[in-house]
Design a protein around this motif. Sequence first.
Motif: not given
Length: 317
Positions: A205-210, A236-246, A252-260
């Motif tokens: 559950p707590d595995t953070y990834l970009p 070579d290649s550019y780092n690009v980032a947007a969100i990091s989450f576990s 939890a973000a999905i449960q905001n929309e679909i509580p079950d």
Amino acid sequence: MDKILVTGACGQVGTELTVKLREIYGDQQVIASDIADPKEVLQQGPFEELDVLDMDHLEDLIQDYDVTQVYHLAALLSAKAEQQVDFAWKLNTQGLLNVLNLARDLDLEKVYWPSSIAVFGPDTPVDQTPQVTITNPNTVYGISKLACERWCEYYYRKFDVDVRSLRYPGLIGYKAMPGGGTTDYAVDIFHKALEGEPFECFLEPDTYLPMMYMEDAVKATIDLMHAEGENLSVRDSYNVAAISFSPAEIAAAIQNEIPDFNITYQPDYRQEIADSWPNSIDDSQARQDWNWSPNYDLQAMSKDMLANLRELKEIPS
Ligand code: AKB
């Protein structure tokens, strides 16, 4: 007149990028190719069956269509690559070298090739991972991506091949499924949630990834390819980032929309891959060189994913 060949066009990135490139350049200007059969969405313009290891066929296609740019996306992703080590190495590295050699010999205008956060490894600083740092990847996918990054820079400096690249984080989109990556859970979870099913996650559950929403990834790719070459300090290649989450946070973000919605955790071999990758990425060089900035955060992405998937799956809200 730009003529673009996309390899691996049936993949997760290829599908969306081909559609976008056809919007920009016109259907007939973008040749989609893949070893797999064409998807319906790719049938608006030319499609060619292509194995990128078949250099003669690749050369014929480039010449027959007067191709000026190649977006070379065909590759095996991290989890699948661990199951087919020899083939993954061959496809990922020889495929790119075939494209780079043809770009040099046939004087192509530009090449795009995606790298990945998988170039980083367990020795890399995990938070806000810098553009230039210790890499030491320990997956075949990561090793192949790092070797290819070096080849890109080499071909740019030595042969003047204008090859451009991004280190994609995990990509999340609704138009195509990913295939064989460690970050795939972040797409599968939306499908299960909408189908009213529980989701068993293969990471802790707590595995953070970009991560990044596909709209942003496509924008980053096109923006990089449209940037003035002289502004690009990274070859070579550019780092690009947007969100990091576990997994727990996206659930939890999905449960905001679909509580079950319900998630359980059953980590497998992909946990070790994820543990070797950064939590978050410093993309300040991309921001500085070609004005990169993402549009979607976790909440905006989750809302958009759910709305679009609902429509595609014809699920009432
Ligand atoms: C994977 O999980 O293999 C890819 C990647 C991060 O390059 N999504």
